[in-house]
Design a protein around this motif. Structure first.
Motif, PDB file in Angstrom:
ATOM      1  N   ASN A  51      -7.567  -3.717  10.201  1.00  0.00           N
ATOM      2  CA  ASN A  51      -8.660  -2.557   9.457  1.00  0.00           C
ATOM      3  C   ASN A  51      -9.953  -3.172   9.453  1.00  0.00           C
ATOM      4  O   ASN A  51     -10.979  -2.289   9.822  1.00  0.00           O
ATOM      5  CB  ASN A  51      -8.065  -2.481   8.040  1.00  0.00           C
ATOM      6  CG  ASN A  51      -6.829  -1.741   7.932  1.00  0.00           C
ATOM      7  OD1 ASN A  51      -6.510  -0.827   8.541  1.00  0.00           O
ATOM      8  ND2 ASN A  51      -6.094  -2.235   6.885  1.00  0.00           N
ATOM      9  N   SER A  92       4.978  -0.324  10.061  1.00  0.00           N
ATOM     10  CA  SER A  92       4.380  -1.327   9.627  1.00  0.00           C
ATOM     11  C   SER A  92       5.318  -1.701   8.086  1.00  0.00           C
ATOM     12  O   SER A  92       5.212  -3.079   7.845  1.00  0.00           O
ATOM     13  CB  SER A  92       2.942  -0.822   8.626  1.00  0.00           C
ATOM     14  OG  SER A  92       2.006  -0.657   9.596  1.00  0.00           O
ATOM     15  N   ALA A 140       0.831  -1.211  -0.003  1.00  0.00           N
ATOM     16  CA  ALA A 140      -0.102  -0.084   0.067  1.00  0.00           C
ATOM     17  C   ALA A 140       0.890   1.205   0.032  1.00  0.00           C
ATOM     18  O   ALA A 140       2.117   0.960   0.649  1.00  0.00           O
ATOM     19  CB  ALA A 140      -1.084   0.006   1.130  1.00  0.00           C
ATOM     20  N   ASP A 141       0.335   2.075  -0.677  1.00  0.00           N
ATOM     21  CA  ASP A 141       0.999   3.564  -0.700  1.00  0.00           C
ATOM     22  C   ASP A 141       1.221   4.297   0.441  1.00  0.00           C
ATOM     23  O   ASP A 141       1.975   4.956   0.790  1.00  0.00           O
ATOM     24  CB  ASP A 141       0.471   4.445  -1.714  1.00  0.00           C
ATOM     25  CG  ASP A 141       0.600   3.952  -3.140  1.00  0.00           C
ATOM     26  OD1 ASP A 141       1.657   3.093  -3.367  1.00  0.00           O
ATOM     27  OD2 ASP A 141      -0.293   4.055  -4.117  1.00  0.00           O
ATOM     28  N   ASN A 142       0.089   4.251   1.460  1.00  0.00           N
ATOM     29  CA  ASN A 142      -0.091   4.954   2.513  1.00  0.00           C
ATOM     30  C   ASN A 142       0.523   3.915   3.736  1.00  0.00           C
ATOM     31  O   ASN A 142       0.125   4.372   4.790  1.00  0.00           O
ATOM     32  CB  ASN A 142      -1.464   5.459   2.810  1.00  0.00           C
ATOM     33  CG  ASN A 142      -2.445   4.031   2.993  1.00  0.00           C
ATOM     34  OD1 ASN A 142      -2.069   3.043   2.552  1.00  0.00           O
ATOM     35  ND2 ASN A 142      -3.716   4.428   3.405  1.00  0.00           N
ATOM     36  N   LEU A 143       1.437   3.024   3.491  1.00  0.00           N
ATOM     37  CA  LEU A 143       2.048   2.372   4.570  1.00  0.00           C
ATOM     38  C   LEU A 143       2.825   3.105   5.709  1.00  0.00           C
ATOM     39  O   LEU A 143       3.712   3.918   5.105  1.00  0.00           O
ATOM     40  CB  LEU A 143       2.521   1.166   4.243  1.00  0.00           C
ATOM     41  CG  LEU A 143       2.864  -0.226   4.998  1.00  0.00           C
ATOM     42  CD1 LEU A 143       1.752  -0.912   5.478  1.00  0.00           C
ATOM     43  CD2 LEU A 143       3.764  -1.166   4.332  1.00  0.00           C
ATOM     44  N   SER A 144       2.754   2.801   6.742  1.00  0.00           N
ATOM     45  CA  SER A 144       3.431   3.849   7.891  1.00  0.00           C
ATOM     46  C   SER A 144       4.836   3.098   7.849  1.00  0.00           C
ATOM     47  O   SER A 144       5.118   2.026   7.314  1.00  0.00           O
ATOM     48  CB  SER A 144       2.846   3.529   9.149  1.00  0.00           C
ATOM     49  OG  SER A 144       2.550   2.288   9.695  1.00  0.00           O
TER      50      SER A 144
END
Length: 529
Positions: A318, A300, A293-297
């Motif tokens: 989620n 994570s 995912a692009d918004n992965l912290s």
């Protein structure tokens, strides 16, 4: 008798009599009209059990570990390995079931009868090591679940896991069918978690389908992860287990009854492994989608780079919110405990077949768990949760490397007229099974050789140490290859198939049949009813 022979023509499946495990008196050897009138679904249900019990091994914590890491590292690119592995598993599991139905003996018993003393004991040791390697992920997975639930150290969880033997013994007192039902419910808890997460993250269907049907090995460690996936999916101890479990069913002695039994076992195994395939695909797809995912912290992303069973609960947050750790731990606990029973059964059959030794279930279970706990306990104390997680990968690769020593005897026996008579595998099955089998063996040998040579070249050890290591390891590699070649090329010499003289006796109106009786010698091993 003569009227029955008119109802069962000799043209069916070669017209010869298979030797099976039946517990009937001579006067009841022939099927009654009520058996023919019995609805097909009721006949099928009487054979349900062995395939589902075997399929639990494809959903153990070892599969979870390798699936999650493969998805995190390679997204959907290794799904084709799971597809090929489970198709291959269906073929060899059906061969194992047919071998037991046809010969009335399971694989370890046939190995004992066929091979010389030294080879027999070597195969027994390797089979026992395979059971131990399969049991390690179950022990560590359960310890991780206890760590998430109760914050117990992993090493302490490993010790507590040894007490699960008592739980299984208590549940078996209520019947194996009830135990199987409870295990299935727990496994579907795990499946529901990942299917729910899969519906939330919505992996692209095109990427998933491409990963299933377009073979690709790209990126660092792809070959090793592929071998680990195969090792986690195709387990050698399952071949011994399935060939023995089918002996618990009372198969009619007619040609029609044998054909029905083989077909029902195939259908049951196919459905059970299809469910296992869907769950494995869901696990890979979830980890691949979340970790890409692009918004992965940042936190994570670090977890995705070194994903373990102990840290994978974030994948479910989620869909499950704050309760994700608890639900995930319950799913992991269900996975470990449900697959543990397969190792218990397999170990019992292996010891009984190779050594003609039979132990009470609790003794065998206790011994297997103690042996499996030892390496898990040492690694968890020294390396913590990360070391224990890596041990699961190593155990999966050990299973993959040991697969030829169970697979090759199965392929040879099921294709041999001395073992199966006219019921040996067809040419198509022989070609497909040997191509897949030799392909997996070739991959194992290639990876073993290249990985060791690469490590030796880039090792920082002194040259003298590298030379000594090479002197020790290269002969072992040659021995491994030589053993595989020996098992492949050796001609079967022991004839275990009983000639079809029973049919001639039936044509003459005689009622005596020389069939193998129901396996009363396995009476102390609890079998599904």
């Amino acid at each position: 008798m003569a009227s029955f022979m008119q109802q069962q023509p000799k043209g069916v499946n070669g017209g010869s009599n298979r030797i099976v495990a039946v517990n009937v008196s001579p006067s009841n050897n022939l099927p009654t009209p009520s058996n023919h009138e019995k609805p097909g679904w009721k006949k099928f249900m009487s054979y349900v059990g062995p395939g589902f019990l075997v399929s639990l091994a494809y959903l153990d914590p070892g599969n979870m570990e390798t699936d999650l890491q493969a998805g995190a590292d390679h997204k959907y690119e290794l799904l084709w390995v799971i597809l090929i592995g489970l198709v291959f598993a269906l073929i060899i599991q059906s061969l194992a079931a047919n071998l037991g139905v046809t010969t009335g003996k399971h694989l370890s018993e046939l190995c004992k009868a066929e091979y010389p003393l030294l080879v027999k004991y070597c195969l027994w040791i390797l089979a026992e090591l395979a059971v131990i390697a399969a049991d390690i992920p179950e022990v560590i997975g359960t310890a991780f679940a206890l760590n998430i639930l109760f914050h117990i150290p992993v090493w302490a969880g490993v010790l507590i896991t040894g007490c699960s033997t008592l739980l299984f013994l208590g549940l078996q007192r209520f019947g194996v069918r009830k135990l199987e039902l409870l295990i299935s419910v727990l496994v579907f808890v795990m499946a529901g978690c990942f299917f729910g997460e899969m519906s939330y993250v919505k992996p692209p269907a095109s990427g998933v389908l491409k990963g299933m049907f377009v073979p690709k090995l790209s990126g660092q460690g792809a070959t090793g992860d592929a071998i680990a996936l195969l090792g986690a999916l195709v387990m050698p101890h399952n071949l011994f287990l399935h060939s023995a479990l089918v002996l618990s069913r009372k198969v009619p002695s007619s040609v029609r009854g044998i054909n029905d039994a083989c077909r029902y076992f195939l259908i049951e195994s196919g459905f059970a492994l299809f469910v296992a395939f869907l769950i494995n695909v869901a696990m890979v797809s979830v980890s691949g989608t979340v970790c890409a995912a692009d918004n992965l912290s940042a936190a994570s992303a670090d977890q995705c780079s070194d994903l373990t069973l102990n840290s994978a609960s974030f994948l479910l947050k989620n869909v499950l919110g704050r309760s994700s750790s608890t639900i995930y731990a319950i799913a992991l606990l269900a996975s470990g405990q449900s697959s543990a029973i397969t190792g218990t059964y397999a170990g019992q059959y292996i010891m009984q077949g190779f050594l003609d030794m039979r132990m009470k279930t609790w003794i065998r279970n206790f011994m297997t768990r103690c042996i499996a706990i030892t390496p898990s306990l040492i690694v968890s104390i020294i390396g913590g949760s990360q070391g224990a997680g890596r041990l699961i990968i190593i155990a999966s690769m050990i299973l993959s490397f040991e697969l030829p020593f169970a697979l090759i005897p199965l392929l040879k026996f099921s294709s041999s007229s001395t073992k199966m008579g006219p019921h040996k595998n067809s040419i198509i099955i022989i070609v497909i099974s040997w191509i897949l089998g030799l392909g997996i063996i070739g991959i194992n040998v290639y990876y073993l050789s290249t990985a060791f040579v690469g490590w030796l070249i880039h090792s920082s050890l002194p040259k003298v140490a590298n030379v000594l290591i090479g002197i020790v390891v290269f002969p072992l590699m040659a021995l491994y290859v030589g053993s595989v070649i020996y098992l492949t090329l050796r001609k079967d010499t022991v004839k275990t198939y009983i000639e079809t003289k029973n049919e001639a006796a039936m044509e003459k109106g005689q009622s005596e049949l020389n069939e193998i009786p129901y396996r009363e010698d396995l009476a102390d091993i609890p079998l599904p009813p």
